[in-house]
Design a protein around this motif. Structure first.
Motif, PDB file in Angstrom:
ATOM      1  N   ASP A  37       0.839  -1.196   0.000  1.00 42.66           N
ATOM      2  CA  ASP A  37       0.000   0.000   0.000  1.00 42.66           C
ATOM      3  C   ASP A  37       0.872   1.243   0.000  1.00 42.66           C
ATOM      4  OD1 ASP A  37      -2.563  -1.282   0.036  1.00 42.66           O
ATOM      5  OD2 ASP A  37      -2.138  -1.862   2.112  1.00 42.66           O
ATOM      6  N   PRO A  38       0.418   2.333  -0.641  1.00 38.11           N
ATOM      7  CA  PRO A  38       1.275   3.487  -0.948  1.00 38.11           C
ATOM      8  C   PRO A  38       2.044   4.066   0.237  1.00 38.11           C
ATOM      9  CG  PRO A  38      -0.797   3.686  -2.107  1.00 38.11           C
ATOM     10  CD  PRO A  38      -0.933   2.493  -1.224  1.00 38.11           C
ATOM     11  N   VAL A  39       1.456   4.137   1.437  1.00 39.73           N
ATOM     12  CA  VAL A  39       2.116   4.839   2.537  1.00 39.73           C
ATOM     13  C   VAL A  39       3.456   4.201   2.882  1.00 39.73           C
ATOM     14  CG1 VAL A  39       1.919   5.607   4.920  1.00 39.73           C
ATOM     15  CG2 VAL A  39      -0.105   5.583   3.466  1.00 39.73           C
ATOM     16  N   LEU A  40       3.526   2.875   2.915  1.00 35.13           N
ATOM     17  CA  LEU A  40       4.747   2.186   3.329  1.00 35.13           C
ATOM     18  C   LEU A  40       5.455   1.462   2.187  1.00 35.13           C
ATOM     19  CD1 LEU A  40       3.642   0.562   6.731  1.00 35.13           C
ATOM     20  CD2 LEU A  40       4.752   2.767   6.352  1.00 35.13           C
ATOM     21  N   LYS A  41       4.855   1.420   1.032  1.00 27.45           N
ATOM     22  CA  LYS A  41       5.374   0.596  -0.076  1.00 27.45           C
ATOM     23  C   LYS A  41       6.816   0.935  -0.436  1.00 27.45           C
ATOM     24  CE  LYS A  41       4.342  -0.619  -4.882  1.00 27.45           C
ATOM     25  NZ  LYS A  41       3.375  -0.431  -6.011  1.00 27.45           N
ATOM     26  N   ASN A  42       7.171   2.203  -0.429  1.00 28.66           N
ATOM     27  CA  ASN A  42       8.497   2.624  -0.890  1.00 28.66           C
ATOM     28  C   ASN A  42       9.464   2.946   0.244  1.00 28.66           C
ATOM     29  OD1 ASN A  42       7.853   2.461  -3.714  1.00 28.66           O
ATOM     30  ND2 ASN A  42       6.613   4.319  -3.434  1.00 28.66           N
ATOM     31  N   PHE A  43       9.140   2.527   1.468  1.00 28.24           N
ATOM     32  CA  PHE A  43      10.061   2.694   2.585  1.00 28.24           C
ATOM     33  C   PHE A  43      11.352   1.922   2.300  1.00 28.24           C
ATOM     34  CE2 PHE A  43       8.426   4.204   6.896  1.00 28.24           C
ATOM     35  CZ  PHE A  43       7.565   5.131   6.337  1.00 28.24           C
ATOM     36  N   LYS A  44      12.495   2.527   2.602  1.00 28.83           N
ATOM     37  CA  LYS A  44      13.747   1.797   2.556  1.00 28.83           C
ATOM     38  C   LYS A  44      13.679   0.654   3.579  1.00 28.83           C
ATOM     39  CE  LYS A  44      15.826   4.588  -0.372  1.00 28.83           C
ATOM     40  NZ  LYS A  44      16.172   4.143  -1.748  1.00 28.83           N
ATOM     41  N   PRO A  45      14.229  -0.524   3.263  1.00 31.32           N
ATOM     42  CA  PRO A  45      14.092  -1.688   4.155  1.00 31.32           C
ATOM     43  C   PRO A  45      14.485  -1.409   5.595  1.00 31.32           C
ATOM     44  CG  PRO A  45      15.001  -2.353   2.063  1.00 31.32           C
ATOM     45  CD  PRO A  45      14.942  -0.863   2.019  1.00 31.32           C
ATOM     46  N   GLU A  46      15.627  -0.738   5.793  1.00 34.77           N
ATOM     47  CA  GLU A  46      16.071  -0.482   7.170  1.00 34.77           C
ATOM     48  C   GLU A  46      15.151   0.527   7.864  1.00 34.77           C
ATOM     49  OE1 GLU A  46      18.243   2.284   4.381  1.00 34.77           O
ATOM     50  OE2 GLU A  46      17.749   0.140   4.435  1.00 34.77           O
ATOM     51  N   HIS A  47      14.599   1.447   7.086  1.00 35.01           N
ATOM     52  CA  HIS A  47      13.679   2.445   7.645  1.00 35.01           C
ATOM     53  C   HIS A  47      12.359   1.768   8.041  1.00 35.01           C
ATOM     54  CE1 HIS A  47      12.673   6.582   8.465  1.00 35.01           C
ATOM     55  NE2 HIS A  47      11.603   6.570   7.678  1.00 35.01           N
ATOM     56  N   LEU A  48      11.874   0.857   7.204  1.00 38.08           N
ATOM     57  CA  LEU A  48      10.648   0.126   7.509  1.00 38.08           C
ATOM     58  C   LEU A  48      10.839  -0.762   8.736  1.00 38.08           C
ATOM     59  CD1 LEU A  48       7.750  -0.687   6.830  1.00 38.08           C
ATOM     60  CD2 LEU A  48       8.673  -2.405   5.261  1.00 38.08           C
ATOM     61  N   ALA A  49      12.014  -1.395   8.834  1.00 40.75           N
ATOM     62  CA  ALA A  49      12.288  -2.268   9.978  1.00 40.75           C
ATOM     63  C   ALA A  49      12.237  -1.469  11.283  1.00 40.75           C
ATOM     64  CB  ALA A  49      13.648  -2.938   9.810  1.00 40.75           C
TER      65      ALA A  49
END
Length: 604
Positions: free
Chosen positions: A377-389
Motif C-alpha cells: 500500500d502506498p504509505v509504506l510501499k516505498n520505505f527503505k528496508p532499514e527504515h521500515l524495519a
C-alpha cells in the motif's frame, strides 16, 4: 379481600395452588383457543397467565377487551402441567382460573404496542412515552435508575456527606453553555437563570462552614442533544468537600463509584483502583481525554519517520511534517489477515464523510518468502528496508496487522486518530463488554487557545486552582507559557464515557482575579459575574474541591443503553421538544404582558 388485588402479577408460585386470589393489571396479550381464552396479565411486578372459559358469563367481555385494557380478576390458582410450565416468567408454574372478571378501563388501539419490543421511530415512542414505559426493557431501566440513586445516597451518607438542596432560580453566569432564562414578573425586565450546575452554591456551602455536601442535583443547559447528553436538563451527583487535596477527593469518590457499579454489574467486573492518566498522555496514547481502556489499541506519533522523503517515497506526509503537522499511527491488529480491503477503504471514506477530514491513510502488512514484513500500500510501499524495519520495531507491528494514519495539524490529527481508534476497536471486536474500566484524567491545562477569537481562554473550569498557585500565573510572560500551566482539574471516565469533571477550587480572591486577568477580564467582570462567590471568599474560604458525576450517564452504562433517553422517564427529543406535553409552546398574550415581554420577528 382487597378490592383490586391480593397479590401482584409477579408474586404467585406453585405453593399458592388451590388458593383464591385477586389480581389487577393490563392485558399484555391474549390467545384464544377452542376451549379457553388465555390472557397474560401484566403489572409493575411481572406477568401471570389467567384463563377464561367459554361457560363464564363474562367470556365475551373478556374476549372483546383490547390489549392494554385494565382488568381485575378473581379466581383459583392452578398448577400447570409439566409441558405447560413457562420457564421464562417467575409465575410460570401456575395460572388462574377466572371466576370474576371486571373491566376497569378500556384501551383504544394503542399506537405503540407493548407486547414484544419492536423498534419504533423515536418521535413516536416519545409522544406516547406512557406506553413506551410499559415495555419491559425501558421499565427495567427506569427502575434501575431509582435503585442506583438510592445506592448512591446510601454510600454518600456512609462516607460522611450531608445532603442539601440549592436554588433552582438563580443568576446567569458564564459556565460554558447557554442558560435557560426565566423572566421575573416582580422585577420587570430582569431574568433569573436555571442553574447549569450548582457550582457557585456548592462552593458557598463550603465557605459557610459545612464540610461535606452532596445532592442529586437537576441541571439545566440550553444545548444540543447527543447520544450521551439529553437536551435541556439532566441530573448529577453534585459533591463538594472542604480542607481536601485532589487525592482526598479521589479517595472519597472512588469507593462510591466502584461500589455502585459492582452492586449493579450483573455479571460484569469493575477494575480497581482507577488508574490516573495525565491529560497530555491520554491525548497522545488514545487521542481523547475520555479514553475507552477496554480498547488495547495505542496511538503512536510517527511523524519523525516521514520527514525525509528519500527514505519513504511518500511526499504527502513529508509536506505535512515539514509544515509542523503530525502523522499519528493507529494500529489495527490482525486486520490485514482477517479483513478485506473494503474494511480499510471504508475507514478512509468514514474519515472523509463523518469526520470531515481529508482522509485516513492505511497500510496492510504481509510477510514475504524471505521472512521480511512489507506492504504494497502506498504509505509504506516505498520505505527503505532499514527504515521500515525501524518503523515496525517502534510501532510493534508485524505481518498480518494493518495500520491507519491520521495526518494534519496536531489537534486535527489526534482528533481523527482518537475517533478512528474507537471505530477500529469496535469493528475488530477488541472491546470486552464484561468489564467496567474507569480512569481519572488529571493535570488538565488551565488555559487553551481559542482559535475562533484568537485569544487565550479557560480550558476546563475558571474556578480551578492552578498548579503552582499565584506564582505560576505571575511567572507566565507569554501565551505559550500560560498554555503550559496545569490546573488541579480532573475527569472521571468509564468505558470511554466522561462521567464527570471536577477540580480543587481556587479559594483565594487574588488568584481568581489574576486567573481572569490572563484571559482578558478585569476585576470588575469578576465582581459583577461572580459577586456572591468572590465576596464570600473575602470573608475567609477553606481550601475545597469537588466533582459531579452524571446520574444519567451512570445508569446508561449500567443498563447497557446506547442512548441516554433510554434511562430517562420523560426525555425531550433531539430538538429539545417534549412531544407528549407539547413543550415548548406559545405563551398566552396575558402571560407575556404580565412579564413585560413581547415577541420579536424571527430573522430568516
Amino acid at each position: 379481600m382487597h378490592a383490586f388485588r391480593s397479590h401482584t402479577c409477579g408474586q404467585l408460585r406453585g405453593a399458592d395452588a388451590g388458593n383464591t386470589v385477586r389480581l389487577s393489571g393490563w392485558i399484555h396479550r391474549k390467545r384464544e383457543h377452542a376451549n379457553a381464552l388465555f390472557i397474560d396479565l401484566r403489572d409493575h411486578y411481572g406477568i401471570t397467565q389467567v384463563v377464561v372459559y367459554p361457560v363464564a358469563d363474562f367470556y365475551e367481555t373478556a374476549k372483546r377487551a383490547p390489549a392494554e385494557s385494565v382488568i381485575t380478576v378473581t379466581g383459583e390458582v392452578l398448577s400447570r402441567d409439566g409441558e405447560a410450565v413457562n420457564k421464562e416468567i417467575d409465575t410460570g408454574e401456575v395460572e388462574i382460573r377466572v371466576d370474576e372478571f371486571i373491566l376497569e378501563s378500556v384501551a383504544e388501539q394503542v399506537p405503540v404496542p407493548v407486547f414484544g419490543e419492536p423498534d419504533y421511530p423515536e418521535d413516536l415512542r416519545l409522544k406516547y412515552r406512557y406506553l413506551d414505559l410499559r415495555r419491559e426493557t425501558l421499565h427495567k431501566n427506569i427502575m434501575l435508575r431509582g435503585q442506583v440513586i438510592n445506592s448512591i445516597r446510601r454510600r454518600m451518607v456512609e462516607e460522611g456527606f450531608f445532603e442539601f438542596q440549592t436554588p433552582i432560580l438563580t443568576a446567569s453566569s458564564p459556565e460554558g453553555a447557554r442558560d435557560f432564562l426565566v423572566p421575573s414578573r416582580l422585577n420587570p425586565g430582569k431574568f433569573y437563570a436555571l442553574p447549569q450546575a450548582p457550582q457557585q452554591f456548592k462552593q458557598l456551602i463550603m465557605v459557610s462552614g459545612f464540610d461535606r455536601y452532596f445532592q442529586i442535583a437537576p441541571c439545566f443547559r440550553d444545548e444540543d442533544a447527543r447520544a450521551d447528553r439529553s437536551p435541556g436538563e439532566f441530573y448529577q451527583l453534585d459533591i463538594e468537600m472542604s480542607f481536601v487535596t485532589q487525592d482526598d477527593v479521589f479517595n472519597a469518590i472512588e469507593p462510591v463509584m466502584a461500589g455502585v457499579f459492582e452492586e449493579f454489574a450483573d455479571g460484569r467486573t469493575v477494575e480497581t483502583p482507577f488508574p490516573r492518566i495525565p491529560y497530555k498522555e491520554s491525548m497522545e496514547k488514545y487521542g481523547s481525554d475520555k479514553p475507552d481502556l477496554r480498547n488495547p489499541i495505542l496511538l503512536k506519533d510517527v511523524s519523525d519517520f516521514f520527514t525525509d522523503e528519500s527514505l519513504t517515497g511518500f511526499g504527502i506526509f513529508a509536506k505535512i511534517t515539514g509544515g509542523g503537522g503530525k502523522v499519528i499511527a493507529i494500529p489495527a491488529p490482525k486486520a490485514a489477515a482477517e479483513k478485506s480491503r473494503k474494511f480499510f477503504d471504508d475507514m478512509d471514506k468514514w474519515a472523509k464523510k463523518e469526520m470531515q477530514m481529508p482522509g485516513l491513510g492505511y497500510a496492510r502488512l504481509s510477510g514475504g518468502d524471505d521472512g521480511a514484513t512489507r506492504s504494497q500500500d502506498p504509505v509504506l510501499k516505498n520505505f527503505k528496508p532499514e527504515h521500515l524495519a525501524k518503523f515496525l520495531e517502534v510501532t510493534g507491528l508485524s505481518a498480518g496487522d494493518g495500520v491507519f494514519f491520521a495526518a494534519g495539524k496536531k489537534t486535527d490529527a489526534y482528533k481523527l486518530a482518537g475517533a478512528a481508534r474507537n471505530s477500529i476497536g469496535e469493528q475488530l471486536d477488541l472491546l470486552d463488554d464484561g468489564v467496567f474500566k474507569f480512569c481519572w484524567i488529571v493535570d488538565f491545562p488551565m488555559y487553551e487557545w481559542d482559535e475562533d477569537n484568537k485569544k487565550i481562554d479557560f480550558s476546563h473550569n475558571p474556578f480551578s486552582m492552578p498548579q503552582g498557585g499565584m506564582a505560576a500565573l505571575e511567572n507566565a510572560k507569554s501565551d505559550d507559557e500560560l498554555l503550559d500551566i496545569l490546573a488541579y482539574q480532573y475527569d472521571i471516565v468509564c468505558n470511554g464515557v466522561e462521567l464527570s469533571s471536577g477540580a480543587i477550587r481556587n479559594h483565594k480572591p487574588e488568584i481568581m482575579y489574576k486567573a481572569f486577568e490572563n484571559v482578558g477580564y478585569g476585576p470588575e467582570v469578576v465582581d459583577d459575574k461572580f459577586a456572591g462567590m468572590i465576596n464570600a471568599f473575602k470573608s475567609g474560604a477553606p481550601p475545597h474541591g469537588g466533582i459531579a458525576p452524571g446520574i444519567d450517564r451512570i445508569v446508561m452504562l449500567l443498563a447497557g443503553a446506547k442512548n441516554i433517553r433510554e434511562v430517562i422517564l420523560f426525555p425531550m427529543n433531539g430538538q429539545a421538544q417534549d412531544l407528549m406535553m407539547n413543550a415548548p409552546s406559545d405563551a398566552d398574550p396575558k402571560q407575556l404582558k404580565e412579564l413585560y415581554l413581547k415577541h420579536l420577528p424571527i430573522e430568516e
